[in-house]
Design a protein around this motif. Structure first.
Motif, mmCIF file in Angstrom:
data_model
loop_
_atom_site.group_PDB
_atom_site.id
_atom_site.type_symbol
_atom_site.label_atom_id
_atom_site.label_comp_id
_atom_site.label_asym_id
_atom_site.label_seq_id
_atom_site.Cartn_x
_atom_site.Cartn_y
_atom_site.Cartn_z
ATOM 1 N N TRP A 216 81.675 29.872 -1.099
ATOM 2 C CA TRP A 216 82.596 29.815 -0.083
ATOM 3 C C TRP A 216 81.732 29.268 0.725
ATOM 4 N N TYR B 73 85.457 18.379 -1.400
ATOM 5 C CA TYR B 73 85.756 19.066 -1.040
ATOM 6 C C TYR B 73 86.953 19.481 0.276
ATOM 7 N N ALA B 74 87.623 20.492 0.466
ATOM 8 C CA ALA B 74 88.202 21.130 1.691
ATOM 9 C C ALA B 74 87.548 21.336 2.983
ATOM 10 N N PHE B 75 86.500 21.550 2.758
ATOM 11 C CA PHE B 75 85.868 21.483 4.247
ATOM 12 C C PHE B 75 84.398 21.712 3.705
ATOM 13 N N VAL B 76 83.533 21.533 4.521
ATOM 14 C CA VAL B 76 81.556 22.230 4.647
ATOM 15 C C VAL B 76 81.678 22.666 5.522
ATOM 16 N N SER B 77 81.029 23.403 5.559
ATOM 17 C CA SER B 77 81.675 24.951 6.864
ATOM 18 C C SER B 77 79.718 26.047 6.537
ATOM 19 N N PRO C 141 79.537 26.199 13.133
ATOM 20 C CA PRO C 141 81.159 25.905 12.416
ATOM 21 C C PRO C 141 80.934 24.615 11.212
ATOM 22 N N LEU C 142 79.729 24.076 12.017
ATOM 23 C CA LEU C 142 79.325 22.475 11.629
ATOM 24 C C LEU C 142 78.098 22.207 10.773
ATOM 25 N N PHE D 208 75.655 17.744 5.805
ATOM 26 C CA PHE D 208 77.376 17.348 5.689
ATOM 27 C C PHE D 208 77.276 16.009 6.660
ATOM 28 N N ARG D 209 77.434 16.464 8.004
ATOM 29 C CA ARG D 209 77.251 15.496 9.346
ATOM 30 C C ARG D 209 77.340 14.041 9.339
ATOM 31 N N ARG E 75 78.139 11.966 5.709
ATOM 32 C CA ARG E 75 79.488 11.473 6.776
ATOM 33 C C ARG E 75 78.922 10.378 7.271
ATOM 34 N N GLU E 76 78.784 10.744 8.661
ATOM 35 C CA GLU E 76 78.713 9.764 9.800
ATOM 36 C C GLU E 76 78.141 8.452 9.300
#
Lengths: 290, 262
Positions: A26, A71-75, A80-81, A85-86, A89-90
């Motif tokens: 997780w 995913y539900a989140f990626v952290s 936190p970020l 992944f950023r 995605r970006e």
């Protein structure tokens, strides 16, 4: 009874292009990172990665191993970020499917139960249903008639999880404060592989695990066992070790700069094997301690 | 050094925010309070230490604890009385016995909130966390929000991704959204709640303004039209006992001042 011990490379040899791979843990917690790193060193491509995401997702996506992220989140938790992944995605480099954490759990349960879907209230009214038009709702067949989300099964070709201790037959214990959904990942998959901090004899497993409530991964769930000391690095693996915050920070810093990222990859990821990675981590620690 | 008796001159905005957060949990009784972030965590613990003793709180990881403990207390410092791993959080939240306080990246007049991504979701300008448990939280139980810096970028006319549903979306869902409640939004400037006018889905209203802030300041830093009552009360000040608990017990290191600078 089969001795299921394997190397990380032997696990990767069981995978093929385009597979759907579920990853336990997780965020930046008890991730099967040694197995993730073995995938990074392989020629595998076009994977769909299904994960309560942390650096596993970031690394596989940045390296071009993943075609699709579920995913539900990626952290990274303490950070936190997730920078990679950023990045993907970006820059639109990957297909994304975002669920609510509870929807994700319902999807794992549906797959584990061999059901096409499970109803859930989670997601109704939200844009999760808009950005994922494949999602449908279902009406209760009973008098209430309530309209609910029909969360589709998250069927996995393979699940990868990391345990604190295992035996050679594929039984394993999760001894930390949270076992997450690792057993469901295993049940939702055609084949599951468990890496562990240490592999002991069956006679010693309970003693090593400390408590029978921790013995939640059973050998009918697992196709292979890999002994990978420090194998969740740099994510945490309590009680054995906490998150390597200094290394995680270095990872984040490197990910933000193309040159630094190439250097990070060359030093830590494009190495011969897991032992070479761990040797570089040991050197990194010495440097940081100076 | 501050003491518990010289409060009239020393109450900080952060202290006021902590108490305003605590007030969100008033009347909740024996359910899980799930605060996300520093000020929410101190506030929920303050509520339990004072007027909401039945509230059930975790250490932010996987243990419920009893007693009043500082932010960041280690498991060996408190009485652990329950094991609440993530899977059980997700099971319990569907039962409704929980009130979460989240930190939105964007929130609109109806209380729709985004924690996922800024810009077009398909290729976001800025990817943040993903929707996490937001959709399930908001449709299953009470939700409040904490915004440490009240600005029109956060309180915006339209959010880019509805991770957490507000009153208009809940109305569209109908019966399945019967457990939906966005109770309050606490910011560094004031407290906002929701009011339904003529049966329309509720929208945000100024409930109180923090001492030292003004209604005009709130309006100017909000990207949508707020309901502004004729008389907006001031957010209440912490009592002496509340100040003592905040400063000496819950947050002796002053972590709240990092979220809300003096």
């Amino acid at each position: 009874m089969a001795d299921k011990r394997m190397t990380p490379e032997e696990v990767v040899a069981q995978l093929s292009d385009g597979m759907t791979v579920g990853i336990g843990g997780w965020g930046s917690r008890r991730k099967p990172m040694a197995l993730v790193r073995a995938i990074l060193r392989s020629d595998l491509k076009d994977l769909t990665i299904v994960s309560y995401g942390g650096p596993d997702v970031g690394l596989l996506a940045r390296a071009g191993k993943a075609k699709k992220l579920v995913y539900a989140f990626v952290s990274l938790d303490s950070i936190p970020l997730e920078p990679n992944f950023r990045h993907v995605r970006e820059n639109g480099l990957v297909e994304a499917v975002e669920y609510d954490e509870g929807m994700f759990l319902s999807g794992l349960r549906a797959a584990a139960y061999r059901l096409p879907f499970l109803p859930t209230r989670a997601g109704l009214g939200s844009d999760i249903l808009k950005v994922s038009p494949h999602l449908k709702t279902v009406a209760s067949p009973y008098a209430d008639g309530e309209e609910l989300v029909a969360m589709p099964a998250l069927n996995l070709d393979v699940a990868l999880v990391h345990a604190n201790v295992a035996d050679e037959k594929g039984n394993a214990a999760l001894t930390g404060p949270d076992q997450f959904m690792d057993d469901l990942f295993c049940l939702a998959a055609e084949k599951a592989y468990v890496s562990a901090e240490r592999v002991v004899s069956s006679e010693d497993l309970l003693k090593e695990a400390g408590c029978f409530h921790t013995l939640v991964l059973h050998r009918y769930m697992t196709a292979g066992v890999v002994e990978t000391p420090n194998g969740a690095h740099f994510t945490e693996c309590p009680p054995e070790y906490g998150r390597d915050e200094a290394f995680q920070k270095a990872y984040v810093t490197a990910a933000g700069d193309p040159e630094a990222w190439t250097a990070f990859e060359d030093r830590f990821l494009k190495v011969a094997d897991e032992a070479a990675y761990q040797a570089e981590v040991a050197k990194f620690r010495e440097e940081s301690a100076k | 050094m501050s003491t518990a008796t010289d409060t009239s001159t020393e109450v900080t905005r952060a202290d006021i925010c902590v108490v305003a957060v605590a007030e969100c949990f008033r009347g909740d009784g024996e359910i899980i309070g799930s605060p996300m972030g520093t000020v929410p965590t101190i506030g929920a613990r303050l509520a339990r230490a004072t007027f909401e003793p039945d509230l059930v709180l975790s250490n932010g990881e996987s243990l419920f604890f009893e007693g009043t403990h500082r932010l960041g207390a280690r498991p060996d410092e408190f009485a652990a009385v329950g094991w609440i791993p993530y899977r059980q959080v997700l099971d319990v939240l569907a039962s409704g016995r929980r009130h979460v306080m989240m930190g939105p990246v964007q929130i609109d007049a109806h209380g729709n909130a985004n924690i996922s991504a800024i810009g077009d979701w398909a290729k976001p300008k800025r990817q943040v966390l993903g929707s996490r448990g937001g959709p399930g939280n908001t449709i299953n139980h009470t939700t409040s929000y904490w915004i440490p810096k009240h600005s029109a970028r956060v309180l915006t006319a339209a959010v880019d991704m509805v991770s957490c549903i507000g009153y208009d979306r809940a109305a569209q869902v109908g019966k399945a959204a019967r457990f939906h409640e966005v109770r309050r939004v606490v910011t560094n400037l004031g407290v906002l709640d929701f009011e339904s006018v003529n049966g329309a889905p509720a929208t945000m209203r100024i409930a109180s303004v923090h001492p030292g802030a003004t209604v005009d300041e709130i309006v100017a830093n909000t990207g949508f039209e707020l309901i502004v009552p004729a008389d907006v009360p001031e957010t209440r000040l912490p009592s002496d006992e509340e100040l003592r608990l905040i400063r000496e017990v819950l947050d002796p290191r002053g972590m709240r001042l990092r979220e809300v600078p003096a």
